[in-house]
Design an enzyme around this catalytic site. Structure first.
Site, short mmCIF file in Angstrom:
data_model
loop_
_atom_site.label_atom_id
_atom_site.label_comp_id
_atom_site.label_asym_id
_atom_site.label_seq_id
_atom_site.Cartn_x
_atom_site.Cartn_y
_atom_site.Cartn_z
N THR A 261 0.93 -1.27 0.17
CA THR A 261 -0.29 0.09 -0.32
C THR A 261 0.97 1.25 -0.50
OG1 THR A 261 -1.81 -1.54 0.95
CG2 THR A 261 -2.39 1.01 1.29
N GLU A 477 18.86 -22.06 28.82
CA GLU A 477 19.25 -21.84 28.48
C GLU A 477 20.89 -21.58 28.37
OE1 GLU A 477 17.40 -20.35 26.99
OE2 GLU A 477 15.70 -20.78 27.86
N HIS A 480 21.52 -24.42 25.35
CA HIS A 480 21.59 -23.45 24.35
C HIS A 480 22.78 -23.01 24.16
CE1 HIS A 480 17.44 -25.48 23.28
NE2 HIS A 480 17.11 -24.12 24.59
#
Length: 702
Positions: A261, A477, A480
């Site tokens: 747009t 964590e 990871h």
């Protein structure tokens, strides 16, 4: 962007002033109301008095109180339709009052002065009406009047017509004035009565807030495609010398928020021709045939203003594939589409009208709409790359006050997959954050915090977690983070945090060095290992697991299944695609699709998917067991500082300790002690977001 013109225009294509209050209609309405009230008062005044029966009238005549002289006789009104008569006149309270009134009446010069006599206290009279039947009581009336020397005058009238006029004329007049008033107001608003079939296309005025191609960044190829339209409209001979024709229609395709747009607004700002704007949903109404009528009216407006541009936003609202309806009966959308097809390329097609349409669902559009001659060109407005994201951020950053050390390129690298709308929202969120912190400018920390908020949600520091859950999240964590640092085919680690954000209790994020459009097999296998790191770390430390790895499992399963079924990365299954291509669902088309492989093949696919995940789990277990010391050190550092950068993780893995801790520790005060009886939280507490393990995303939530 621009001002929509719904009002009338003068000869110079300028919008006239908005219509003022309609004083003429108001005065007409006031006059009609006054006449209506006058008619009511007249009818009520004419009805003042007493309606007597014939016996009561005979009794008053016998008492000698009825006025009936030659100068002021009784009135006998005769109706031609009902054969009824009405005797009207005055009677007094006593015979003395009647004689006094007669004496005064004889002295009056004219009958118009009767009101002064009949209103005196001594000669006050009452008006009466006596309905009688001309057929049954006519002779009695004549004898009664003759015996008592009462004079009477006969009056013949058409009572029905007169009554109807007096009764209904004010009502008709009021309704007429109301109709004229409403009709005038509707016309002043720019749409006449019964204008359902009129087009709702708005002619844009570009006097203020003009947007040009300089305001559009990150979609250079799309800009070049549509810029040809503007150049043709400005200098058509340049393209006509070699026999070329400008496309009749341009379809802009792209994901939501990519700037379709905005690109249309830039075309309107650059082209010095009339620009009409309309939405696909404006064609469809509750009335049958309205959509087709509006399409025809829209092209009629375009022919009057040719050459011109017509922009149809969300054209999939009316351009869906015909014949895919789930029910029978008349389909209004199909009739609207038929009218659009004929107007774009039919027998009575005229040059000079260029259609620009935008959609994010090109797969559901009718093939007849996409053929050359209608939409000759499809412009793909894709998600911006890292260079495009940086340019988009710079465009939106002009509206806010950035600090001199703000690193926009770093934010661009950390936002792969972001659309232009999301980047604009990122800049706005950063400005709001800086304002809340009472800063004079927006810096890199605010930009990064805004990025994390837009991607993963706002920090939930008020969430009261127990020390046991914090420790579990920290090890999750840390698992990871260690695997991202150890594995060869992973992106550089950016940040690890155990601060709850959005639906997750912790996050591990990485920043890609560059945008990736293809993903190698070894990279995907390492992604599977990283996904397993959180669950493996929990098992190594606590000997028990939680539901916190739900998002990791979902993402790992998705990657492994695509490797087997879509990407041909399984030696056992080979280079065969199993299942249809995944994408947006079109119910009427996809409802009858079935699986294109056997049950035996489905079992083999499940076995291969499980094999890939089991191998990744085993590899993650081996690596984290070998680096148990680093796992404990990183988890303890997360418990102390809550958020660590990639450099901190690398330093801990190399030296075993954190020598350069984070500058500021925003660790909140410990939560109040929990009561003895605690309600258990829902099972799906930690991760409901797919996170960043999917290829191309910058981060992985726990």
């Amino acid at each position: 962007m621009s001002e929509e013109n719904n009002g009338p225009r003068d000869g110079n294509n300028r919008r006239n002033q908005d219509p003022q209050f309609n004083w003429r209609g108001f005065l007409l309405f006031a006059v009609a109301g006054a006449l209506f009230l006058s008619a009511i008062v007249y009818n009520s005044m004419s009805a003042v008095g007493r309606k007597l029966s014939f016996p009561e009238f005979k009794e008053l005549v016998a008492k000698k109180v009825v006025l009936g002289t030659s100068k002021f006789p009784l009135v006998i009104n005769t109706s031609d339709t009902t054969r009824k008569e009405t005797i009207s006149g005055f009677y007094f309270d006593s015979p003395e009052a009647l004689e006094t009134a007669k004496a005064l009446i004889e002295k009056l010069p004219s009958q118009s002065d009767m009101k002064t006599v009949l209103s005196r206290p001594t000669t006050k009279a009452t008006w009466f009406d006596v309905p009688v039947s001309a057929d049954w009581q006519g002779d009695q009336v004549k004898k009664l009047l003759a015996d008592n020397s009462l004079e009477a005058n006969a009056s013949y009238e058409n009572g029905m017509l007169g009554s109807a006029i007096i009764t209904f004329l004010p009502v008709i007049l009021v309704l007429t004035v109301i109709y004229l008033l409403v009709r005038q107001q509707i016309k002043s608003a720019g749409r006449g009565a019964l204008s359902f079939g009129k087009s709702r296309a708005r002619l844009l005025s570009l006097d203020r807030n003009r947007i040009t191609f300089k305001d559009v960044a990150g979609v250079e190829e799309a800009k070049e495609e549509v810029q040809e339209l503007v150049e043709f409209l400005k200098d058509p001979k340049k393209f006509q010398r070699l026999g070329g024709k400008i496309p009749k229609g341009v379809l802009m395709v792209g994901s939501p928020g990519t700037g379709k747009t905005l690109l249309a607004k830039a075309i309107a700002g650059e082209a010095d021709v009339p620009f009409f704007s309309i939405s696909g949903s404006d064609f469809v109404e509750m009335f049958v045939g309205v959509g087709a009528s509006r399409v025809r009216d829209m092209f009629e407006q375009g022919k009057k203003n040719a050459p011109c541009l017509i922009f149809i936003d969300e054209i999939d609202a009316v351009g869906r594939h015909r014949g895919h309806g789930l029910g029978g009966g008349h389909d209004e959308r199909e009739q609207t589409l038929n009218a659009l097809l004929v107007e774009m390329d039919g027998f009575d097609t005229q040059e000079g009208i260029i259609i620009i349409a935008a959609t994010n669902r090109p797969d559901v559009l009718d093939p007849a709409l996409l053929r050359p001659g209608r939409f000759d060109r499809q412009v793909t407005v894709s998600l911006p790359d890292v260079k495009g994201r940086e340019e988009i951020l710079k465009v939106h950053a002009k509206k806010v006050k950035l600090s001199e050390d703000a690193d926009v390129s770093k934010i661009a690298r950390g936002t792969p997959g972001f659309s232009g709308a999301e980047l604009a929202n990122l800049i706005n969120e950063a400005a709001l954050l800086a304002a809340r912190r009472n800063l004079k400018s927006v810096g890199t920390p605010e930009l990064e915090e805004a990025r994390d908020k837009v991607r993963w949600g706002r920090e939930r520091r008020s969430l009261a977690l127990s020390e046991k859950e914090k420790e579990n999240t920290a090890y999750h964590e840390a698992g990871h983070a260690i695997l991202i640092e150890i594995l060869e085919n992973t992106e550089p680690l950016h940040k690890v945090t155990i601060i709850p954000r959005g639906p997750s209790l912790g996050s591990t994020m990485w920043l890609p060095l560059e945008d990736k459009f293809t993903h190698r097999k070894f990279e995907l296998l390492d992604d599977l290992v990283v996904a397993m790191g959180g669950r493996v770390a929990e098992e190594i430390k606590f000997g028990n697991v939680t539901n916190g790895a739900m998002g990791d499992i979902r993402q790992a399963t998705s990657i492994a299944r695509k490797m087997v079924c879509a990407w041909g990365m399984s030696e056992k299954m080979g280079m065969v695609e199993y299942g249809e291509e995944e994408g947006a669902v079109f119910l009427a088309r996809d409802i009858s699709r079935s699986r294109n492989y056997s049950e035996n093949t489905a079992q083999m696919i499940d076995e291969e998917v499980k094999r890939l995940i089991d191998e990744a789990y085993a590899k993650a277990t081996r690596l984290l067991t070998e680096n148990r010391a680093s796992l404990d050190a990183i988890a303890h550092a997360l418990l102390e500082y809550e958020t660590l950068d990639g450099e901190h993780i690398k330093e801990i893995m190399e030296t075993g300790t954190l020598k350069n801790p984070p500058r500021s520790n925003s660790k909140p005060p410990p939560p109040p002690p929990l009561p003895k009886v605690v309600e258990s939280r829902p099972a799906q507490q930690e991760d409901e977001d797919p996170g960043g393990l999917a290829p191309g995303l910058a981060g992985a939530t726990a």
